[in-house]
Write a protein that holds these residues in place. Structure first.
Motif, PDB file in Angstrom:
ATOM      1  N   SER A   1       0.845  -1.192   0.000  1.00  0.00           N
ATOM      2  CA  SER A   1       0.000   0.000   0.000  1.00  0.00           C
ATOM      3  C   SER A   1       0.883   1.246   0.000  1.00  0.00           C
ATOM      4  O   SER A   1       1.805   1.354   0.816  1.00  0.00           O
ATOM      5  N   THR A   2       0.570   2.181  -0.885  1.00  0.00           N
ATOM      6  CA  THR A   2       1.357   3.408  -0.956  1.00  0.00           C
ATOM      7  C   THR A   2       1.215   4.268   0.297  1.00  0.00           C
ATOM      8  O   THR A   2       2.044   5.142   0.538  1.00  0.00           O
ATOM      9  N   ASP A   3       0.207   4.047   1.096  1.00  0.00           N
ATOM     10  CA  ASP A   3       0.026   4.804   2.337  1.00  0.00           C
ATOM     11  C   ASP A   3       0.652   4.107   3.542  1.00  0.00           C
ATOM     12  O   ASP A   3       0.523   4.596   4.663  1.00  0.00           O
ATOM     13  N   ARG A   4       1.333   2.974   3.311  1.00  0.00           N
ATOM     14  CA  ARG A   4       1.838   2.196   4.435  1.00  0.00           C
ATOM     15  C   ARG A   4       3.220   1.593   4.184  1.00  0.00           C
ATOM     16  O   ARG A   4       4.074   1.617   5.052  1.00  0.00           O
ATOM     17  N   THR A   5       3.461   1.014   3.044  1.00  0.00           N
ATOM     18  CA  THR A   5       4.591   0.127   2.816  1.00  0.00           C
ATOM     19  C   THR A   5       5.916   0.839   2.567  1.00  0.00           C
ATOM     20  O   THR A   5       5.987   1.755   1.752  1.00  0.00           O
ATOM     21  N   VAL A   6       6.953   0.373   3.256  1.00  0.00           N
ATOM     22  CA  VAL A   6       8.331   0.713   2.910  1.00  0.00           C
ATOM     23  C   VAL A   6       9.136  -0.576   2.894  1.00  0.00           C
ATOM     24  O   VAL A   6       8.828  -1.534   3.605  1.00  0.00           O
ATOM     25  N   ALA A   7      10.167  -0.576   2.043  1.00  0.00           N
ATOM     26  CA  ALA A   7      11.092  -1.705   1.982  1.00  0.00           C
ATOM     27  C   ALA A   7      12.342  -1.329   2.782  1.00  0.00           C
ATOM     28  O   ALA A   7      12.841  -0.201   2.675  1.00  0.00           O
ATOM     29  N   VAL A   8      12.828  -2.281   3.559  1.00  0.00           N
ATOM     30  CA  VAL A   8      13.977  -2.047   4.447  1.00  0.00           C
ATOM     31  C   VAL A   8      14.889  -3.259   4.416  1.00  0.00           C
ATOM     32  O   VAL A   8      14.522  -4.319   3.911  1.00  0.00           O
ATOM     33  N   ASP A   9      16.058  -3.109   4.993  1.00  0.00           N
ATOM     34  CA  ASP A   9      16.926  -4.247   5.270  1.00  0.00           C
ATOM     35  C   ASP A   9      16.476  -4.775   6.632  1.00  0.00           C
ATOM     36  O   ASP A   9      16.640  -4.089   7.653  1.00  0.00           O
ATOM     37  N   PRO A  10      15.879  -5.970   6.687  1.00  0.00           N
ATOM     38  CA  PRO A  10      15.338  -6.458   7.966  1.00  0.00           C
ATOM     39  C   PRO A  10      16.410  -6.712   9.030  1.00  0.00           C
ATOM     40  O   PRO A  10      16.072  -6.884  10.201  1.00  0.00           O
ATOM     41  N   HIS A  11      17.688  -6.699   8.654  1.00  0.00           N
ATOM     42  CA  HIS A  11      18.754  -6.811   9.646  1.00  0.00           C
ATOM     43  C   HIS A  11      18.985  -5.482  10.364  1.00  0.00           C
ATOM     44  O   HIS A  11      19.554  -5.445  11.449  1.00  0.00           O
ATOM     45  N   VAL A  12      18.554  -4.398   9.745  1.00  0.00           N
ATOM     46  CA  VAL A  12      18.698  -3.062  10.323  1.00  0.00           C
ATOM     47  C   VAL A  12      17.381  -2.604  10.950  1.00  0.00           C
ATOM     48  O   VAL A  12      17.361  -2.088  12.063  1.00  0.00           O
ATOM     49  N   ILE A  13      16.285  -2.776  10.233  1.00  0.00           N
ATOM     50  CA  ILE A  13      14.948  -2.419  10.714  1.00  0.00           C
ATOM     51  C   ILE A  13      14.085  -3.676  10.623  1.00  0.00           C
ATOM     52  O   ILE A  13      13.774  -4.138   9.529  1.00  0.00           O
ATOM     53  N   PRO A  14      13.708  -4.254  11.754  1.00  0.00           N
ATOM     54  CA  PRO A  14      12.886  -5.473  11.715  1.00  0.00           C
ATOM     55  C   PRO A  14      11.532  -5.227  11.059  1.00  0.00           C
ATOM     56  O   PRO A  14      10.950  -4.143  11.175  1.00  0.00           O
TER      57      PRO A  14
ATOM     58  N   ALA B   1      18.245  -4.426  -3.726  1.00  0.00           N
ATOM     59  CA  ALA B   1      19.124  -3.267  -3.568  1.00  0.00           C
ATOM     60  C   ALA B   1      18.980  -2.594  -2.200  1.00  0.00           C
ATOM     61  O   ALA B   1      19.630  -1.593  -1.933  1.00  0.00           O
ATOM     62  N   ILE B   2      18.142  -3.147  -1.338  1.00  0.00           N
ATOM     63  CA  ILE B   2      17.890  -2.524  -0.035  1.00  0.00           C
ATOM     64  C   ILE B   2      18.788  -3.176   1.002  1.00  0.00           C
ATOM     65  O   ILE B   2      18.479  -4.239   1.539  1.00  0.00           O
ATOM     66  N   ARG B   3      19.908  -2.523   1.263  1.00  0.00           N
ATOM     67  CA  ARG B   3      20.899  -3.040   2.222  1.00  0.00           C
ATOM     68  C   ARG B   3      21.326  -1.930   3.168  1.00  0.00           C
ATOM     69  O   ARG B   3      21.473  -0.775   2.749  1.00  0.00           O
ATOM     70  N   GLY B   4      21.526  -2.270   4.421  1.00  0.00           N
ATOM     71  CA  GLY B   4      21.999  -1.296   5.404  1.00  0.00           C
ATOM     72  C   GLY B   4      20.972  -0.219   5.701  1.00  0.00           C
ATOM     73  O   GLY B   4      19.782  -0.482   5.772  1.00  0.00           O
ATOM     74  N   HIS B   5      21.430   0.992   5.842  1.00  0.00           N
ATOM     75  CA  HIS B   5      20.583   2.130   6.204  1.00  0.00           C
ATOM     76  C   HIS B   5      19.962   2.744   4.958  1.00  0.00           C
ATOM     77  O   HIS B   5      20.226   3.899   4.613  1.00  0.00           O
ATOM     78  N   HIS B   6      19.118   1.966   4.304  1.00  0.00           N
ATOM     79  CA  HIS B   6      18.448   2.361   3.071  1.00  0.00           C
ATOM     80  C   HIS B   6      16.973   2.007   3.216  1.00  0.00           C
ATOM     81  O   HIS B   6      16.639   0.875   3.556  1.00  0.00           O
ATOM     82  N   ILE B   7      16.110   2.975   2.974  1.00  0.00           N
ATOM     83  CA  ILE B   7      14.660   2.762   3.012  1.00  0.00           C
ATOM     84  C   ILE B   7      14.107   3.115   1.645  1.00  0.00           C
ATOM     85  O   ILE B   7      14.431   4.161   1.086  1.00  0.00           O
ATOM     86  N   ASP B   8      13.276   2.219   1.105  1.00  0.00           N
ATOM     87  CA  ASP B   8      12.639   2.420  -0.188  1.00  0.00           C
ATOM     88  C   ASP B   8      11.145   2.612   0.068  1.00  0.00           C
ATOM     89  O   ASP B   8      10.471   1.716   0.595  1.00  0.00           O
ATOM     90  N   VAL B   9      10.620   3.775  -0.262  1.00  0.00           N
ATOM     91  CA  VAL B   9       9.229   4.145   0.012  1.00  0.00           C
ATOM     92  C   VAL B   9       8.373   3.775  -1.194  1.00  0.00           C
ATOM     93  O   VAL B   9       8.685   4.161  -2.321  1.00  0.00           O
ATOM     94  N   LEU B  10       7.290   3.030  -0.962  1.00  0.00           N
ATOM     95  CA  LEU B  10       6.372   2.685  -2.053  1.00  0.00           C
ATOM     96  C   LEU B  10       5.550   3.909  -2.437  1.00  0.00           C
ATOM     97  O   LEU B  10       4.928   4.544  -1.577  1.00  0.00           O
ATOM     98  N   VAL B  11       5.568   4.234  -3.743  1.00  0.00           N
ATOM     99  CA  VAL B  11       4.779   5.348  -4.274  1.00  0.00           C
ATOM    100  C   VAL B  11       3.882   4.833  -5.391  1.00  0.00           C
ATOM    101  O   VAL B  11       3.999   3.681  -5.811  1.00  0.00           O
ATOM    102  N   ASP B  12       3.012   5.694  -5.905  1.00  0.00           N
ATOM    103  CA  ASP B  12       1.980   5.256  -6.836  1.00  0.00           C
ATOM    104  C   ASP B  12       2.418   5.070  -8.284  1.00  0.00           C
ATOM    105  O   ASP B  12       1.725   4.408  -9.050  1.00  0.00           O
ATOM    106  N   SER B  13       3.549   5.634  -8.700  1.00  0.00           N
ATOM    107  CA  SER B  13       3.928   5.517 -10.113  1.00  0.00           C
ATOM    108  C   SER B  13       5.435   5.668 -10.295  1.00  0.00           C
ATOM    109  O   SER B  13       6.134   6.175  -9.411  1.00  0.00           O
ATOM    110  N   ARG B  14       5.904   5.257 -11.454  1.00  0.00           N
ATOM    111  CA  ARG B  14       7.325   5.404 -11.798  1.00  0.00           C
ATOM    112  C   ARG B  14       7.706   6.881 -11.810  1.00  0.00           C
ATOM    113  O   ARG B  14       8.759   7.253 -11.309  1.00  0.00           O
TER     114      ARG B  14
END
Length: 178
Positions: free
Chosen positions: A95-108, A129-142
């Protein structure tokens, strides 16, 4: 007027107002000490329509690299109609209003994140590509992802689930007085 219904409406109004105070003021996240002194309604945050009790989380603050992704083949490797399309690493539907991708070793997984300029999100996905202190935020479009760009050294408040607690959203029915 039925007293219980009146109380429920008053309590829900107070919950909504106080949650908005914590969530909607740009850049405002109550400190851990302040959170301990607040009532349940004041400690709850709403993410994608679901309330979470911050007492079940341990807050920390750190800096992260922020990027954005969307559900297209280029970002996820899957297209609509393919098995697993739109399903996160934790099994939820993205969900674009909720989901982020993380490295689960850094952020459970299951952690709540307050990202300045983005708002509250839940750590429920990851990617190659999500490793270490990197957060990928889900958005609605490219195009939104490209406009988001790459943001370095962003302050993020991470609320990690306290060991042994159930971090599922609180049902709104629990707010009713019995």
């Amino acid at each position: 007027m039925d007293i219980q219904k009146g109380f429920t409406r008053q309590f829900w109004f107070a919950f909504t107002f106080l949650t908005a105070t914590l969530v909607d003021v740009p850049g405002h996240v109550a400190s851990a000490q302040t959170q301990r002194n607040l009532s349940f309604a004041e400690r709850a945050v709403v993410v994608d329509g679901k309330a979470y009790d911050l007492d079940q989380y341990r807050p920390t603050r750190s800096t992260f690299l922020l990027t954005a992704y969307n559900l297209d083949r280029q970002s996820t490797g899957k297209s609509p109609g393919e098995p697993g399309y739109g399903i996160t690493a934790t099994g939820t539907f993205a969900s674009t209003d909720r989901t982020v991708a993380v490295d689960p070793h850094v952020i459970p997984y299951g952690s709540l994140l307050h990202i300045e300029g983005v708002g509250w999100r839940v750590a429920e996905d990851t990617g190659g590509a999500i490793r270490g202190h990197h957060i990928d935020v889900l958005v609605d479009s490219r195009s939104t992802a490209l406009k988001f760009g790459v943001k370095h050294n962003c302050e993020v408040e991470v609320f990690t689930p306290v060991a042994g607690t159930d971090v599922h959203p609180i049902s709104h029915t629990q707010f009713h007085h019995s």
